[in-house]
Write a protein that holds these residues in place. Structure first.
Motif, PDB file in Angstrom:
ATOM      1  N   SER A   1      -7.355   5.263   7.370  1.00  9.78           N
ATOM      2  CA  SER A   1      -8.374   6.284   7.249  1.00  9.78           C
ATOM      3  C   SER A   1      -7.895   7.261   6.170  1.00  9.78           C
ATOM      4  O   SER A   1      -6.724   7.634   6.156  1.00  9.78           O
ATOM      5  CB  SER A   1      -8.518   6.979   8.602  1.00  9.78           C
ATOM      6  OG  SER A   1      -9.634   7.796   8.588  1.00  9.78           O
ATOM      7  N   PRO A   2      -8.800   7.663   5.228  1.00 11.01           N
ATOM      8  CA  PRO A   2      -8.301   8.387   4.048  1.00 11.01           C
ATOM      9  C   PRO A   2      -7.603   9.702   4.392  1.00 11.01           C
ATOM     10  O   PRO A   2      -6.668  10.091   3.707  1.00 11.01           O
ATOM     11  CB  PRO A   2      -9.572   8.634   3.223  1.00 11.01           C
ATOM     12  CG  PRO A   2     -10.706   8.412   4.156  1.00 11.01           C
ATOM     13  CD  PRO A   2     -10.238   7.418   5.170  1.00 11.01           C
ATOM     14  N   GLY A   3      -8.037  10.389   5.452  1.00 18.24           N
ATOM     15  CA  GLY A   3      -7.411  11.665   5.776  1.00 18.24           C
ATOM     16  C   GLY A   3      -6.190  11.496   6.664  1.00 18.24           C
ATOM     17  O   GLY A   3      -5.067  11.816   6.285  1.00 18.24           O
ATOM     18  N   ALA A   4      -6.429  10.969   7.875  1.00 14.08           N
ATOM     19  CA  ALA A   4      -5.386  10.986   8.895  1.00 14.08           C
ATOM     20  C   ALA A   4      -4.777   9.611   9.153  1.00 14.08           C
ATOM     21  O   ALA A   4      -4.009   9.453  10.089  1.00 14.08           O
ATOM     22  CB  ALA A   4      -5.966  11.548  10.193  1.00 14.08           C
ATOM     23  N   GLY A   5      -5.100   8.625   8.317  1.00 10.94           N
ATOM     24  CA  GLY A   5      -4.516   7.295   8.499  1.00 10.94           C
ATOM     25  C   GLY A   5      -2.998   7.361   8.446  1.00 10.94           C
ATOM     26  O   GLY A   5      -2.434   8.024   7.570  1.00 10.94           O
ATOM     27  N   LEU A   6      -2.330   6.693   9.396  1.00  8.97           N
ATOM     28  CA  LEU A   6      -0.880   6.834   9.514  1.00  8.97           C
ATOM     29  C   LEU A   6      -0.157   6.401   8.244  1.00  8.97           C
ATOM     30  O   LEU A   6       0.786   7.051   7.800  1.00  8.97           O
ATOM     31  CB  LEU A   6      -0.370   6.035  10.726  1.00  8.97           C
ATOM     32  CG  LEU A   6      -0.906   6.486  12.099  1.00  8.97           C
ATOM     33  CD1 LEU A   6      -0.472   5.525  13.200  1.00  8.97           C
ATOM     34  CD2 LEU A   6      -0.472   7.898  12.428  1.00  8.97           C
TER      35      LEU A   6
ATOM     36  N   GLY B   1      -6.130   9.871   0.882  1.00  9.54           N
ATOM     37  CA  GLY B   1      -5.772   8.533   0.406  1.00  9.54           C
ATOM     38  C   GLY B   1      -4.270   8.324   0.403  1.00  9.54           C
ATOM     39  O   GLY B   1      -3.584   8.961   1.183  1.00  9.54           O
ATOM     40  N   PRO B   2      -3.721   7.423  -0.396  1.00 14.89           N
ATOM     41  CA  PRO B   2      -4.365   6.680  -1.484  1.00 14.89           C
ATOM     42  C   PRO B   2      -5.309   5.567  -1.001  1.00 14.89           C
ATOM     43  O   PRO B   2      -6.190   5.161  -1.746  1.00 14.89           O
ATOM     44  CB  PRO B   2      -3.177   6.077  -2.236  1.00 14.89           C
ATOM     45  CG  PRO B   2      -2.100   5.963  -1.199  1.00 14.89           C
ATOM     46  CD  PRO B   2      -2.298   7.122  -0.281  1.00 14.89           C
ATOM     47  N   PHE B   3      -5.136   5.072   0.226  1.00 15.72           N
ATOM     48  CA  PHE B   3      -6.021   4.001   0.674  1.00 15.72           C
ATOM     49  C   PHE B   3      -7.232   4.563   1.400  1.00 15.72           C
ATOM     50  O   PHE B   3      -7.168   5.641   1.984  1.00 15.72           O
ATOM     51  CB  PHE B   3      -5.270   3.050   1.603  1.00 15.72           C
ATOM     52  CG  PHE B   3      -4.123   2.355   0.946  1.00 15.72           C
ATOM     53  CD1 PHE B   3      -4.341   1.436  -0.072  1.00 15.72           C
ATOM     54  CD2 PHE B   3      -2.812   2.625   1.326  1.00 15.72           C
ATOM     55  CE1 PHE B   3      -3.283   0.794  -0.693  1.00 15.72           C
ATOM     56  CE2 PHE B   3      -1.748   1.995   0.713  1.00 15.72           C
ATOM     57  CZ  PHE B   3      -1.986   1.073  -0.301  1.00 15.72           C
TER      58      PHE B   3
END
Lengths: 367, 602
Positions: free
Chosen positions: B147-152, B171-173
């Protein structure tokens, strides 16, 4: 057929003895319902009625105990507490099936159509088509004729659709916020705050394309504040989630700062685990609305007495308070009305809004 | 030279009439002549066709009756909706991901089956992890990570880039994107390809490859000229499965597509069915017919591969030899492990962390706890019963479906061109392109009441699972049967063996690897089933799918994660045991020696 023809031919104003009798009885009952201690009714008669209703209640309990079990299809988040309380009080087992309304409704309808009714009592959201169809097709009883005492005194404002189904629970639609990102003082307290551009990219919404209830929450905003409001909301570039859990987790994780409309119990559970979540308290003058969970009893209930007793329990002050004890849900009979601060509750008209209207709203959001 | 060798082996002899010469009559064009095995096959086929068509009919017939008269108006109304955009975007997503999955899955299968880079039984199961995870949990796993904001993963990368002075806000993903959706689909499809292609590779005659190498062809030439054509049926079946599941997949797009702004057919279809009461059957029908066109197209194309018969078939007598990769051995292993890490370990790790943390968000490293696992296992009264039921249904449903699929496949293969078996075959495959939700509703209407009274029984679940998932088993068995070819069966028949005996002694053992993978496929699907179960299961016949939905509706990501991790581990243990067992038996030569002897005796 012939009788009904005769009665229509009867000149207006001419009443048979039976009509007058019924009318008086009805009025008396209505009076009694409005105010049990109305002085119009003689004390002796009141006593007689209460003993006869006691007798009816005793018969109902005895019948229910003989059946021993009641099957309950429930879509509310936590139907377990009210089921357990019922079992504790009457010793009748509740066979509880908790499923989402998108499974519950078609399942109940298909089972009824197959003449293999399993559910005695259902509690599921106010989807006008479902409730009216089930009543029209004879799968649900009108509780007024079913001998459920508490239904007779149920506030009329809280009965819905053709079957006059009572609201067992209101799940208020509120805004949740992430406490790490937003302080309680800067969180929006009016619906206008919600479209402040400072929240751009920081809002999560229930996906109106995925779920009728979510569509209704947006339609409600459009009805209240106009279409321009919905356009402004769309300009906030919200993220959309198809169910409550991802919506809550998006705001708990900090992916977004605000989420509308979260589900109380999901918030509560996450907070217990340490998630930095808060629920916005709207100012008192702000209108509020919520998802309405209605109660129905199967016409061909496998356990007719237990079904009625369980319905009675949920609609009674005692049962309704238990059912709505957690997660900020509202039971309309708990205090004879809505919680203080929410007197501006509006029933969701949007529950019956047309497909075209919903599509228009989705277009306004820019989806 | 090579091609000659190929052709010699792959030549299909003209079919030899089996048994006494049949009396030619009008009926012989409709259905093949019957013997005991044939009668059994026909009975199985008729029963399955009935189970597939009757419940569906109960629903569809209503759709086409307007005021008691048959009307085609619903069909017209089905197409009164914008269809082009959603079709194009679905084709892009499914087409790209299926191609990627075919490449990755075949490569992994080849490394594992035909080279010395294999890790043995472990590498047989590792690439299947994404497939053991309930798809909804996998989708949630991707969101937790990317997830662009809180993705681990994003948070971790940003904290590293911050430390070197490169500041990123997001990001970056971004999982909510075209590439995010396509890759999530790909990871879901790879295990199907891997399973089917592995079984195919295991079945080809290694002497072909050996001959090719002896004749001086290099590794790549041999692969492209010999190995690939030999596994063409498996590749076709794999592509078919990838396309088909791509079109049918619902859980992953439901989590990712809306925020990527991508419309997907399956998601739209399920929304029509479940979002409204009564379900919008007409509109769903329109979308369903588009899916039928694509999946049907893939099916026909697969059929052409099978019928072309230019692939090598097993001719009895096998040995095992593996390609020596030499210096490429470790790079191949790293490629394999890298894929397994990204596709399986990472999401499983993400889910486990969230389960331990209690929620998705700021990690409380000092406070990690097992509450979610405890909640799932002990605080859930129906959990144990659900696990037992789902396990049993997966085991038995899988065996029945795969057995039936094997019989059907061979029967259809033998009765090529006859009309009735073809129709029955089509009917049995029909549920593949119809939402399981509709089939489940049909089952309620058809079987829950009198005279069947199957409501709240495990039987109704079993039957529905078989109907819904049998077509998947058929894809795998079709490929296996085509690879075996008809030569051995014909040889056996000429020597006087009855069809049943040929089936038992020759075809069944030779198809064994494919049947085991087909079973694994069925078992896993039934174990994590989410569409049929909510309609047909209840407190008296609880299954795990119910608990997963419950976690989604009513729990937290921590509980969903704990449940999925547990389910994945149970399935891992089951598959490792079964695959390990099959390997052990194969190494001891049990099925093959019997076959060889059988074939030689024949």
């Amino acid at each position: 057929m012939k009788n009904s023809k005769d009665s229509t031919k009867k000149p207006l104003g001419s009443f048979s003895r039976r009509d007058i009798f019924t009318l008086c009885g009805g009025t008396a009952m209505m009076m009694a319902a409005i105010h049990p201690a109305t002085p119009f009714i003689g004390l002796a008669k009141a006593q007689q009625e209460s003993t006869s209703s006691n007798k009816a209640m005793e018969d109902l309990i005895a019948g229910a105990k003989k059946e021993g079990t009641v099957t309950f299809y429930a879509s509310p988040i936590n139907p377990r507490i009210v089921s357990d309380a019922f079992t504790k009080k009457y010793g009748i087992r509740v066979d509880l099936l908790r499923i989402g309304s998108s499974e519950l409704n078609p399942r109940f309808a298909a089972e009824a159509a197959a003449k293999s009714v399993a559910a005695d009592v259902i509690v599921t959201p106010n989807d006008v088509n479902f409730w009216n169809d089930m009543y029209k097709e004879g799968h649900l009883v009108n509780l007024g004729e079913a001998g459920v005492p508490s239904y007779k005194t149920y506030p009329a404002d809280f009965l819905r659709n053709d079957v006059k189904a009572p609201i067992a629970q209101i799940v208020p639609f509120v805004i949740a916020y992430n406490k790490d990102e937003v302080s309680a003082s800067t969180a929006p307290t009016t619906w206008q705050d919600f479209i402040d551009p400072k929240w751009k990219g920081k809002i999560a919404l229930g996906d109106p394309k995925a779920n009728t209830t979510y569509a209704a929450t947006i339609v409600e905003l459009a009805d209240k504040f106009g279409e321009e409001y919905v356009r402004a909301l769309g300009r906030q570039k919200p993220l959309y989630y198809s169910s409550s859990l991802p919506l809550i987790q998006a705001v708990a994780s900090g992916e977004v700062s605000l989420a509308y409309p979260p589900n109380g119990i999901n918030v509560e559970l996450s907070v217990k685990q340490g998630a930095p979540l808060g629920v916005v308290k709207m100012r008192a003058e702000q209108e509020s609305w919520g998802g309405e969970q209605l109660l129905g009893v199967s016409r061909n209930a496998p356990h007719p007495s237990a079904a009625r007793l369980f319905a009675e329990f949920i609609l009674s002050k005692e049962g309704n308070a238990i059912m709505n004890a957690d997660a900020d849900n509202w039971g309309v009979v708990v205090s004879g009305g809505l919680p203080i601060g929410h007197e501006h509750y509006i029933p969701m008209k949007a529950a019956s809004s047309s497909k075209e209207r919903v599509n228009r709203i989705i277009a306004l959001l820019g989806l | 030279m090579l091609i000659d060798a190929m052709h010699r082996t792959s030549q299909v002899d003209p079919p030899v009439p089996l048994g006494p010469i049949p009396v030619r009559g009008r009926w012989s064009r409709l259905a093949p002549r019957l013997n005991f095995f044939g009668i059994c096959s026909v009975c199985i086929m008729a029963m399955l066709a009935f189970l597939a068509v009757y419940p569906l009919g109960r629903i569809v017939v209503r759709l086409f009756y307007d005021d008691g008269r048959l009307s085609l108006a619903p069909l017209a109304r089905a197409f009164e909706q914008p269809l082009l955009g959603v079709t194009v975007s679905t084709v892009i997503v499914v087409g790209t991901s299926a191609t990627l999955a075919l490449l990755i899955g075949s490569l992994l299968a080849w490394i594992n089956e035909r080279t010395d880079a294999s890790f043995g039984a472990a590498s047989e199961v590792l690439p299947l992890i994404p497939f053991l995870m309930p798809p909804i949990a996998a989708a949630v796993g991707w969101v937790l990570l990317f997830s662009p904001g809180a993705g681990l993963v994003n948070v971790a990368i940003r904290s590293i880039s911050d430390s070197v002075g490169l500041h990123l806000a997001r990001g970056p993903f971004d999982v909510y994107s075209w590439y995010g959706l396509i890759l999530a689909y790909t990871v879901f499809q790879v295990p199907y390809v891997f399973l089917v292609v592995s079984a195919g590779l295991r079945n080809i005659d290694p002497s072909l490859e050996h001959q090719s190498r002896v004749c001086g062809a290099g590794l790549f030439r041999t692969t492209f000229k010999v190995t690939l054509p030999a596994v063409a049926p498996s590749l076709g079946a794999a592509a078919m499965l990838a396309v088909w599941f791509g079109f049918a997949l619902f859980s992953i797009p439901s989590v990712i597509a809306p925020n990527a702004g991508i419309d997907v057919l399956s998601l739209k279809l399920v929304t029509y069915l479940r979002n409204d009461y009564p379900p919008q059957l007409e509109k769903a029908l329109g979308l369903g017919l588009i899916i039928v066109v694509f999946v049907g197209g893939a099916w026909l194309w697969q059929g052409r591969i099978l019928r072309a018969g230019r692939h090598a078939t097993i001719s009895g007598g096998q040995g095992t030899s593996k390609t020596n990769l030499g210096r490429l051995r470790w790079p191949a292993r790293l490629l394999f492990l890298g894929y397994v890490f990204i596709s399986s370990i990472l999401p499983a790790l993400g889910l486990t962390l969230v389960a331990l943390n209690g929620y998705w968000g700021r990690m409380q490293w000092s406070k990690l706890r097992l509450d979610a696992f405890r909640e799932v296992i002990f605080n859930n009264e129906r959990m144990q019963q659900s696990i037992i039921n789902s396990f049993g249904l997966g085991l038995i449903g899988g065996i029945i479906a795969v057995g039936a699929a094997a019989v059907l496949t061979l029967y259809i293969q033998r009765s090529s061109g006859k009309v009735l078996p073809k129709i029955a075959d089509g009917l049995i495959r029909l549920p593949a392109v119809i939402s399981g939700f509709i089939i489940a509703l049909g089952f309620v209407i058809a079987f829950s009441g009198p005279p069947f009274n199957l409501q709240t029984t495990l039987t109704i679940l079993l039957l529905a699972y078989i109907v819904v998932y049998l077509p998947q088993a058929l894809v795998a068995t079709d490929a296996a049967a085509s690879q075996i070819g008809r030569d051995l069966a014909d040889a056996s028949a000429i020597s006087g063996a009855k069809m049943g005996r040929t089936f038992r002694r020759i075809q069944l053992p030779l198809m064994a690897p494919a049947l085991v993978s087909a079973w694994a496929l069925m078992y896993v699907r039934i174990m994590g089933e989410l569409t049929v179960s909510p309609i047909l299961s209840g407190t008296r016949n609880p299954v795990i799918g119910f608990n997963i939905l419950e976690a989604l509706n009513n729990g937290s990501y921590a509980i969903l994660a704990a449940l999925s991790v547990m389910l994945t581990m149970i399935s891992m243990v089951v598959l490792v045991t079964v695959f390990g067992g099959v390997r052990w038996l194969t190494r001891r030569g049990v099925p093959l020696s019997t076959t060889n002897q059988g074939a030689k005796r024949a």
